[in-house]
Design a protein around this motif. Structure first.
Motif, PDB file in Angstrom:
ATOM      1  N   GLU A 251      -8.177 -72.547 -34.347  1.00  0.00           N
ATOM      2  CA  GLU A 251      -7.596 -71.220 -34.138  1.00  0.00           C
ATOM      3  C   GLU A 251      -8.621 -70.091 -34.266  1.00  0.00           C
ATOM      4  N   PRO A 252      -9.496 -70.116 -35.278  1.00  0.00           N
ATOM      5  CA  PRO A 252     -10.490 -69.023 -35.379  1.00  0.00           C
ATOM      6  C   PRO A 252     -11.426 -68.937 -34.165  1.00  0.00           C
TER       7      PRO A 252
ATOM      8  N   SER B 244      -9.597 -63.050 -31.166  1.00  0.00           N
ATOM      9  CA  SER B 244     -10.475 -61.930 -30.835  1.00  0.00           C
ATOM     10  C   SER B 244     -11.111 -61.407 -32.106  1.00  0.00           C
ATOM     11  N   PRO B 245     -12.373 -60.998 -32.008  1.00  0.00           N
ATOM     12  CA  PRO B 245     -13.016 -60.393 -33.201  1.00  0.00           C
ATOM     13  C   PRO B 245     -12.314 -59.083 -33.557  1.00  0.00           C
TER      14      PRO B 245
END
Length: 124
Positions: free
Chosen positions: A116-117, A121-122
């Motif tokens: 997932e990470p 989006s950042p």
């Protein structure tokens, strides 16, 4: 009027030597797995499928439903009535994909913390 799906010709031939290539050829399409799962879950009508998968355009869903029909994964029944009524159902070949989809979904859930990470989006 010619259907754009009928006009499209693949530039590269389909790889037939390996079962994985055949599987990927059938599943090639962003919404095909979702469509198969929705139909398996009892969602049979085009409008219901559109509401369940709102991020996909109706045109794209129609194209992928036609491909799945042509590939023998689903059937399309057109009822002779007004207003027109269409329903989709899985064939035996389509039903045979359900265990594959379940195992694939389980793999995604089992590896959610790692995966997932990578797709988030950042933070702005």
């Amino acid at each position: 009027m010619t259907d754009l799906c009928d006009m499209y010709q693949k530039k590269l031939p389909v790889e037939l030597e390996c079962g994985l290539h055949l599987f990927l050829e059938v599943m090639n399409g962003k919404w095909k797995l979702n469509l198969i799962w929705c139909i398996y879950s009892g969602i049979k009508r085009p409008g219901e499928l559109q509401r369940r998968i709102p991020k996909a355009s109706r045109r794209l869903l129609d194209t992928q439903l036609k491909q799945l029909t042509d590939q023998g994964i689903i059937t399309k029944t057109i009822f002779d009535q007004r207003p027109a009524k269409v329903e989709y159902a899985l064939t035996a070949l389509g039903e045979s994909l359900i265990p594959v989809i379940e195992v694939t979904a389980r793999w995604g859930e089992d590896n959610r913390e790692v995966l997932e990470p990578l797709f988030q989006s950042p933070a702005s």
